[in-house]
Design a protein around this motif. Structure first.
Motif, PDB file in Angstrom:
ATOM      1  N   GLY A  24       9.088  47.994  29.055  1.00  0.00           N
ATOM      2  CA  GLY A  24      10.164  48.261  28.276  1.00  0.00           C
ATOM      3  C   GLY A  24      10.290  47.446  26.937  1.00  0.00           C
ATOM      4  O   GLY A  24      11.303  47.603  26.106  1.00  0.00           O
ATOM      5  N   PHE A  25       9.538  46.143  27.022  1.00  0.00           N
ATOM      6  CA  PHE A  25       9.578  45.410  25.991  1.00  0.00           C
ATOM      7  C   PHE A  25       9.073  46.216  24.567  1.00  0.00           C
ATOM      8  O   PHE A  25       7.997  46.979  24.912  1.00  0.00           O
ATOM      9  N   ALA A  26       9.927  46.139  23.612  1.00  0.00           N
ATOM     10  CA  ALA A  26       9.410  46.826  22.268  1.00  0.00           C
ATOM     11  C   ALA A  26       8.389  46.253  21.647  1.00  0.00           C
ATOM     12  O   ALA A  26       8.345  44.894  21.361  1.00  0.00           O
ATOM     13  N   PHE A  27       7.317  46.800  21.389  1.00  0.00           N
ATOM     14  CA  PHE A  27       6.164  46.525  20.786  1.00  0.00           C
ATOM     15  C   PHE A  27       6.842  45.691  19.409  1.00  0.00           C
ATOM     16  O   PHE A  27       7.482  46.411  18.603  1.00  0.00           O
ATOM     17  N   SER A  28       6.128  44.618  19.045  1.00  0.00           N
ATOM     18  CA  SER A  28       6.749  43.993  17.803  1.00  0.00           C
ATOM     19  C   SER A  28       5.331  43.226  17.165  1.00  0.00           C
ATOM     20  O   SER A  28       4.680  42.594  17.788  1.00  0.00           O
ATOM     21  N   THR A  29       5.318  43.012  15.892  1.00  0.00           N
ATOM     22  CA  THR A  29       4.488  42.459  15.106  1.00  0.00           C
ATOM     23  C   THR A  29       5.040  41.766  14.070  1.00  0.00           C
ATOM     24  O   THR A  29       6.196  41.966  13.251  1.00  0.00           O
ATOM     25  N   SER A  30       4.463  40.558  13.581  1.00  0.00           N
ATOM     26  CA  SER A  30       4.721  39.829  12.384  1.00  0.00           C
ATOM     27  C   SER A  30       3.598  39.265  11.692  1.00  0.00           C
ATOM     28  O   SER A  30       2.740  39.161  12.089  1.00  0.00           O
ATOM     29  N   LEU A  31       3.703  39.183  10.214  1.00  0.00           N
ATOM     30  CA  LEU A  31       2.985  38.456   9.378  1.00  0.00           C
ATOM     31  C   LEU A  31       3.459  37.889   8.313  1.00  0.00           C
ATOM     32  O   LEU A  31       4.409  38.283   7.578  1.00  0.00           O
ATOM     33  N   ASP A  32       3.276  36.453   8.169  1.00  0.00           N
ATOM     34  CA  ASP A  32       3.682  35.638   7.183  1.00  0.00           C
ATOM     35  C   ASP A  32       2.525  34.992   6.576  1.00  0.00           C
ATOM     36  O   ASP A  32       1.759  34.556   7.124  1.00  0.00           O
ATOM     37  N   ILE A  33       2.891  34.794   5.201  1.00  0.00           N
ATOM     38  CA  ILE A  33       1.669  34.317   4.370  1.00  0.00           C
ATOM     39  C   ILE A  33       2.256  33.346   3.400  1.00  0.00           C
ATOM     40  O   ILE A  33       3.283  33.674   2.859  1.00  0.00           O
ATOM     41  N   VAL A  34       1.668  32.120   3.362  1.00  0.00           N
ATOM     42  CA  VAL A  34       2.031  31.056   2.457  1.00  0.00           C
ATOM     43  C   VAL A  34       0.970  30.870   1.496  1.00  0.00           C
ATOM     44  O   VAL A  34      -0.280  30.666   1.765  1.00  0.00           O
ATOM     45  N   GLY A  35       1.259  30.739   0.376  1.00  0.00           N
ATOM     46  CA  GLY A  35       0.492  30.450  -0.788  1.00  0.00           C
ATOM     47  C   GLY A  35       0.905  29.150  -1.882  1.00  0.00           C
ATOM     48  O   GLY A  35       2.018  28.848  -1.394  1.00  0.00           O
ATOM     49  N   THR A  36       0.090  29.035  -2.722  1.00  0.00           N
ATOM     50  CA  THR A  36       0.551  27.782  -3.655  1.00  0.00           C
ATOM     51  C   THR A  36       1.866  28.080  -4.387  1.00  0.00           C
ATOM     52  O   THR A  36       2.511  27.331  -4.966  1.00  0.00           O
ATOM     53  N   ASP A  37       2.241  29.360  -4.562  1.00  0.00           N
ATOM     54  CA  ASP A  37       3.422  29.616  -5.221  1.00  0.00           C
ATOM     55  C   ASP A  37       4.693  30.258  -4.593  1.00  0.00           C
ATOM     56  O   ASP A  37       5.568  30.807  -5.131  1.00  0.00           O
ATOM     57  N   GLY A  38       4.486  30.186  -3.159  1.00  0.00           N
ATOM     58  CA  GLY A  38       5.659  30.728  -2.316  1.00  0.00           C
ATOM     59  C   GLY A  38       5.052  31.330  -1.173  1.00  0.00           C
ATOM     60  O   GLY A  38       3.965  31.251  -0.781  1.00  0.00           O
ATOM     61  N   VAL A  39       6.014  32.026  -0.411  1.00  0.00           N
ATOM     62  CA  VAL A  39       5.671  32.803   0.875  1.00  0.00           C
ATOM     63  C   VAL A  39       6.119  34.066   0.841  1.00  0.00           C
ATOM     64  O   VAL A  39       7.078  34.723   0.064  1.00  0.00           O
TER      65      VAL A  39
END
Length: 313
Positions: A240-255
Motif C-alpha cells: 500500500g506504500f505509494a511508489f516514490s522517487t526523487s532526484l536532486d542535482i547540485v552544480g557549481t551554479d545552483g541546484v
C-alpha cells in the motif's frame, strides 16, 4: 493508458511494422499498451508455458518460442520483456534475424553478456535500444534538458531515491542469482541517471540494512572529475506504500530537482525507438553503451555488498 491520436498518414507508416512481444507479465503489458497507442500491431506474444493474456493486445497470436514468432516476416520489431537471465540470448537471436529490438533493462545479468549484446547490435542491420524508461519519464527528461542546457553549471553531486513495496514480486526476482538483486533490478535506473549527469564512474561503495531482497541499500558512486552520487534504494516497504522517487542535482551554479510533469513514458519510449527504426539510426538518447555502464555500476554495487568493500571499476 491512452496515447496520442494516430493520423491517417501515421497509420499508413505504422502498417509497415509489426511487433512480437516476448514475455507475458507486467512489462509486456506496458509495452503492448505503448505499441497500441502508437497504432503498431502486436502480432504475437511469446510465452512458452501459458497462453498470454495482454489486455492491450487481444488479437495477438500465441507463440511458444522466439523462432516461431520470427517465422512471421511481418514481425519487424521484437520487445523483450522477460526475466533478466534470458535477455542476452533473446536479443542476440532477434538481432541476428534482422529484427529491431527494444530490450527491457537491465541489458543482461553479466558484463560479458552485456558486451555480447552490444557487439551483436554493432553488426546487426536492425536497431537495438535498451528500455531505460526513466529517461522518458517527463520529469526526468525535463530535468535532463535543464541540466544539459547548463542550468546548474558543472554538476558536482547527485542524490537519488527509489522506494517501493512489492508484495506480489515474481519469485525469480527475489532470487539474486536470477535477478541480480535490488541493485541490479531496481537501483540500476538511478545508476543510469547518475552516469548521465556525472560522466565516468570510477568506484562504488554500497551498504545494506539487514533483511532480504528489498532491504534498504545506500550506494555511493565516485566519478572522474570529482563528482559523487548517493543512491538510496528500498524495495520492501509495507503493501500500500505509494511508489516514490526523487532526484536532486547540485552544480557549481545552483541546484535543481524533479518537478511534476505529465506524459506517458512507455509511449514516449516506444515512439522514440520507432523513430530510430524508421531512420535506421542508433538511439543516441538511450545508447547501448550507457546501458552497459549502468550494469557495470550495478554489478559493482552488488560486489561491494557481498564483500563489504569499495569496488574500483
Amino acid at each position: 493508458m491512452t496515447g496520442p491520436a494516430v493520423t491517417g498518414a501515421e497509420a499508413h507508416s505504422a502498417a509497415a511494422h509489426g511487433v512480437s512481444i516476448v514475455g507475458a507479465g507486467r512489462m509486456a503489458e506496458a509495452h503492448a499498451r505503448a505499441w497500441s497507442a502508437l497504432g503498431i500491431p502486436v502480432l504475437s506474444v511469446v510465452s512458452p508455458r501459458r497462453r498470454p493474456s495482454l489486455a492491450a493486445a487481444p488479437d495477438a497470436r500465441w507463440a511458444t518460442t522466439l523462432d516461431d514468432a520470427l517465422a512471421d516476416p511481418a514481425v519487424t520489431i521484437v520487445s523483450v520483456c522477460t526475466p533478466t537471465p534470458t535477455h542476452a540470448d533473446l536479443a542476440i537471436r532477434a538481432l541476428a534475424s534482422g529484427r529491431n529490438v527494444l530490450l527491457e533493462k537491465p541489458i543482461a545479468l553479466t558484463l560479458d553478456d552485456a558486451l555480447a549484446v552490444q557487439e551483436a547490435a554493432s553488426r546487426a542491420s536492425g536497431v537495438l535500444m535498451v528500455a531505460h524508461v526513466v529517461r522518458f519519464f517527463p520529469a526526468y527528461a525535463a530535468l535532463a534538458g535543464r541540466i544539459a542546457a547548463g542550468g546548474v553549471g558543472t554538476v558536482r553531486a547527485l542524490r537519488a531515491t527509489r522506494m517501493t513495496s512489492s508484495p506480489h514480486r515474481p519469485e525469480w526476482m527475489a532470487d539474486e542469482e536470477r535477478s541480480g538483486g535490488l541493485v541490479v533490478d531496481l537501483a540500476i535506473h538511478d545508476f543510469d541517471q547518475a552516469n548521465l549527469h556525472l560522466g565516468t564512474p570510477l568506484a562504488v561503495t554500497a551498504v545494506r540494512s539487514p533483511g532480504g531482497y528489498g532491504a534498504p541499500v545506500s550506494t555511493t558512486i565516485e566519478y572522474a572529475g570529482g563528482g559523487i552520487a548517493t543512491v538510496l534504494t528500498v524495495g520492501d516497504l509495507p503493501e500500500g506504500f505509494a511508489f516514490s522517487t526523487s532526484l536532486d542535482i547540485v552544480g557549481t551554479d545552483g541546484v535543481d530537482a524533479l518537478l511534476p510533469a505529465d506524459g506517458e513514458p512507455f509511449v514516449a519510449q516506444a515512439a522514440y525507438f520507432l523513430d530510430c527504426v524508421r531512420a535506421g539510426v542508433a538511439p543516441d538518447r538511450c545508447p547501448t553503451s550507457a546501458a552497459v555502464d549502468a550494469l557495470r555500476v550495478a554489478l559493482a554495487a552488488r560486489e561491494s555488498l557481498r564483500a563489504s568493500t569499495r569496488v574500483v571499476l
